[in-house]
Write a protein that holds these residues in place. Sequence first.
Motif, mmCIF file in Angstrom:
data_model
loop_
_atom_site.group_PDB
_atom_site.id
_atom_site.type_symbol
_atom_site.label_atom_id
_atom_site.label_comp_id
_atom_site.label_asym_id
_atom_site.label_seq_id
_atom_site.Cartn_x
_atom_site.Cartn_y
_atom_site.Cartn_z
ATOM 1 N N PRO A 150 26.337 42.938 41.238
ATOM 2 C CA PRO A 150 26.663 41.615 41.812
ATOM 3 C C PRO A 150 26.756 40.527 40.748
ATOM 4 N N ALA A 151 25.880 40.561 39.745
ATOM 5 C CA ALA A 151 25.939 39.566 38.673
ATOM 6 C C ALA A 151 27.227 39.697 37.876
ATOM 7 N N ASP A 152 27.682 40.930 37.642
ATOM 8 C CA ASP A 152 28.920 41.158 36.911
ATOM 9 C C ASP A 152 30.118 40.638 37.700
ATOM 10 N N VAL A 153 30.129 40.891 39.009
ATOM 11 C CA VAL A 153 31.219 40.405 39.868
ATOM 12 C C VAL A 153 31.208 38.886 39.900
ATOM 13 N N TYR A 154 30.050 38.282 39.979
ATOM 14 C CA TYR A 154 29.918 36.819 40.000
ATOM 15 C C TYR A 154 30.499 36.200 38.731
ATOM 16 N N ARG A 155 30.279 36.834 37.595
ATOM 17 C CA ARG A 155 30.702 36.261 36.316
ATOM 18 C C ARG A 155 32.117 36.676 35.905
ATOM 19 N N TYR A 156 32.509 37.928 36.221
ATOM 20 C CA TYR A 156 33.783 38.447 35.723
ATOM 21 C C TYR A 156 34.810 38.747 36.805
ATOM 22 N N GLY A 157 34.400 38.739 38.059
ATOM 23 C CA GLY A 157 35.344 39.003 39.128
ATOM 24 C C GLY A 157 35.192 40.388 39.733
ATOM 25 N N ALA A 158 35.965 40.636 40.788
ATOM 26 C CA ALA A 158 35.823 41.852 41.598
ATOM 27 C C ALA A 158 36.551 43.054 41.024
ATOM 28 N N MET A 159 37.049 42.954 39.789
ATOM 29 C CA MET A 159 37.711 44.108 39.192
ATOM 30 C C MET A 159 36.779 45.318 39.116
ATOM 31 N N PHE A 160 35.478 45.077 39.129
ATOM 32 C CA PHE A 160 34.510 46.173 39.086
ATOM 33 C C PHE A 160 34.730 47.157 40.231
ATOM 34 N N SER A 161 35.331 46.688 41.333
ATOM 35 C CA SER A 161 35.548 47.560 42.487
ATOM 36 C C SER A 161 36.528 48.688 42.188
ATOM 37 N N ILE A 162 37.333 48.557 41.117
ATOM 38 C CA ILE A 162 38.271 49.622 40.744
ATOM 39 C C ILE A 162 37.524 50.900 40.366
ATOM 40 N N PHE A 163 36.235 50.783 40.086
ATOM 41 C CA PHE A 163 35.436 51.981 39.817
ATOM 42 C C PHE A 163 35.465 52.950 40.992
ATOM 43 N N ALA A 164 35.835 52.480 42.183
ATOM 44 C CA ALA A 164 35.938 53.372 43.339
ATOM 45 C C ALA A 164 36.924 54.503 43.082
ATOM 46 N N ILE A 165 38.013 54.196 42.378
ATOM 47 C CA ILE A 165 38.993 55.229 42.037
ATOM 48 C C ILE A 165 38.403 56.189 41.005
ATOM 49 N N SER A 166 37.698 55.630 40.028
ATOM 50 C CA SER A 166 37.057 56.477 39.009
ATOM 51 C C SER A 166 36.055 57.428 39.647
ATOM 52 N N TYR A 167 35.263 56.932 40.603
ATOM 53 C CA TYR A 167 34.281 57.793 41.262
ATOM 54 C C TYR A 167 34.944 58.982 41.945
ATOM 55 N N ALA A 168 36.083 58.737 42.598
ATOM 56 C CA ALA A 168 36.781 59.830 43.279
ATOM 57 C C ALA A 168 37.242 60.890 42.279
ATOM 58 N N LEU A 169 37.814 60.447 41.157
ATOM 59 C CA LEU A 169 38.253 61.388 40.131
ATOM 60 C C LEU A 169 37.078 62.159 39.544
ATOM 61 N N VAL A 170 35.976 61.468 39.332
ATOM 62 C CA VAL A 170 34.787 62.089 38.737
ATOM 63 C C VAL A 170 34.219 63.165 39.649
ATOM 64 N N VAL A 171 34.098 62.860 40.933
ATOM 65 C CA VAL A 171 33.544 63.821 41.875
ATOM 66 C C VAL A 171 34.424 65.065 41.955
ATOM 67 N N PHE A 172 35.733 64.888 41.983
ATOM 68 C CA PHE A 172 36.640 66.042 42.034
ATOM 69 C C PHE A 172 36.501 66.902 40.773
ATOM 70 N N ILE A 173 36.492 66.249 39.599
ATOM 71 C CA ILE A 173 36.377 66.990 38.336
ATOM 72 C C ILE A 173 35.041 67.725 38.264
ATOM 73 N N SER A 174 33.953 67.052 38.640
ATOM 74 C CA SER A 174 32.627 67.670 38.556
ATOM 75 C C SER A 174 32.499 68.845 39.525
ATOM 76 N N ALA A 175 33.023 68.674 40.749
ATOM 77 C CA ALA A 175 32.883 69.708 41.770
ATOM 78 C C ALA A 175 33.755 70.930 41.491
ATOM 79 N N GLU A 176 34.948 70.705 40.961
ATOM 80 C CA GLU A 176 35.903 71.803 40.814
ATOM 81 C C GLU A 176 35.933 72.420 39.410
ATOM 82 N N ILE A 177 35.389 71.746 38.413
ATOM 83 C CA ILE A 177 35.462 72.265 37.044
ATOM 84 C C ILE A 177 34.090 72.621 36.497
ATOM 85 N N TYR A 178 33.156 71.656 36.496
ATOM 86 C CA TYR A 178 31.878 71.896 35.835
ATOM 87 C C TYR A 178 30.862 72.581 36.739
ATOM 88 N N LEU A 179 30.796 72.187 38.014
ATOM 89 C CA LEU A 179 29.823 72.791 38.929
ATOM 90 C C LEU A 179 29.937 74.308 39.029
#
Length: 606
Positions: free
Chosen positions: A74-103
């Motif tokens: 919340p402090a980061d969003v307050y100071r730098y804006g809501a661009m932090f929400s783009i991490f939602a796309i990164s999380y989806a990619l990460v979960v797919f890679i972890s589940a299908e490749i490394y797990l």
Amino acid sequence: MASSELGRFSPWDYVVFAAVLLISGSIGIYYAFVGRGKTTSKEFLTGGRSMTALPVALSLTASFMSAVTILGTPADVYRYGAMFSIFAISYALVVFISAEIYLPVFYRLNIASTYEYLELRFNRSVRILGTVIFIIEMILYTGIVIYAPALALNQVSGFNLWGAMIATGLVCTFYCTLGGLKAVIWTDAFQIVIMLAGFIAVIIRGVVVQGGIQTIINDSYYGGRLNFWDFDPHPLRRHTFWTIIIGGTFLWTGVYGVNQTQVQRYIACKSKFQAKLSLYINLIGLWAILACAVLSGLIIFSVYKDCDPWTSHRVSAPDQLMPYLVLDILKNYPGVPGLFVACAYSGTLSTVSSSINALAAVTVEDLIKPYTNLSERKLSWLSKGMSAFYGVLCIGMSALASHMGGVIQAALSIFSMVGGPLLGLFSLGMFLPFCNPLGAIVGLLVGFSMSLWAGIGAQIYPPLPERSRPLPLSTVGCDFSDTVNVTSVTEMTLTTFVTVAQAETIERPLLADYWYSLSYLYFSILGTLVVFIVGAVVSLLSGGWKQNINIDYLYGRQDCALVDMFRCFKTNKKENIEVLEWKSHPSEGHDNPTFSQDDISLSQVK
């Protein structure tokens, strides 16, 4: 609102706070006593591989979404804006890679430690080196996790900051001796519910106070906080679409794909399907926490758009903004501020205790036990001693964390510059059958050195303001009569500008404006790629193709297992490749076939 009007914890806040912590501790005590006398090392480390997807998913979400996320995002969003929400796309990619490749690789080998894989794939030296780097990563991160809730407790209750940090560390050091992985997982499951409850209480009250969600969105829009789509490819910009998508994916894959604390959780599931399902359910939890944190940041801006609490000296650090908001808008609801601090504090207890426990475990199992003949009793006492040692060390690291800037950037920077090289090391082992121990060691050392060079340089020579400048903040609506006067704030502002101007005129090395100014999210890419490239080149130059490889240590189809990768890519029809018969794996006690490049001749391709 003046700080004097905010008040402190009410008795009900302390009751709620204590109750949440008591329940968390009781879960650990319950599993410690229920399993006493019959708990094996496998039961303790992997929960006997009897867990189902839902509690493991909640634990995965809670592990790295503790006070750092509750306060820092919340402090980061307050100071730098809501661009932090783009991490939602990164999380989806990460979960797919972890589940299908490394797990699949870790689950197939039935191992309790990811660093055991490094010994199986390479040798003991690589395992020790990976363990040491993991220890460095977790000590640094745990220091930040201890520091974060101490900030919240200091803001809302007036508890001394240093006293809060030391108390947190001591409680976690004691807590980590209780229970096993089951206790950690079920405690995390409880705490993620508390975390969401705290967020939801703040969001509902914030929306009511501001007169509806539309007001918050309008304030955020005109304040420049809805800056989602910045496609500037410049690698020196702190946050853009590309740094978050690319850098964030590498960073969080290093956490979910190969980090011991996360891998240890999902391999505790009773089947590979349940393990994969836990990661995908965890993605929903990550999205929910991220959405709550971003919305909370926008609420903070909407409430304080005309009177920034930080520059008006109402809080001493940006990461105190969230607890300041809680005490401001929820002061008439006894118990709710206590619930919020409890959600930050209890999440930290679980995260830090599991981190300290993991540090003690890998130290004893990977660095001490193989070289000594100590009895199990002595090893048990040694483990407890190492837990105490790491607890004190992490408390000391929390002091360093107070000088590393915002807690969210500090935590992600550590995962980037330390986790990136480890991701590169495991990727070498799984994807390149010709990679040998020499290539792995040289690649890891070079990659780790490069990422540390860039990361530490960024701490010594911070990026130029235009590359990471916060969005404008205002104090025009502040009433300074109860805190500091306008003159002192003006002097503080002028002093800040003078300091920045002086910093810009100080002669900086050329590296400071380019190499050290790289976005902190790209440290992970730097470490991963350097390890991968250097490791591959060194392995090829040192005869890596001549080594024998166990196909179970590689990612890919088991019939060709990347041993003859180019032929596998050439055709994917099973009938066109002579199947290498092997249905068992090391955990079942069968002989492990090994293959070299020469073992598969062109005559096998029909």
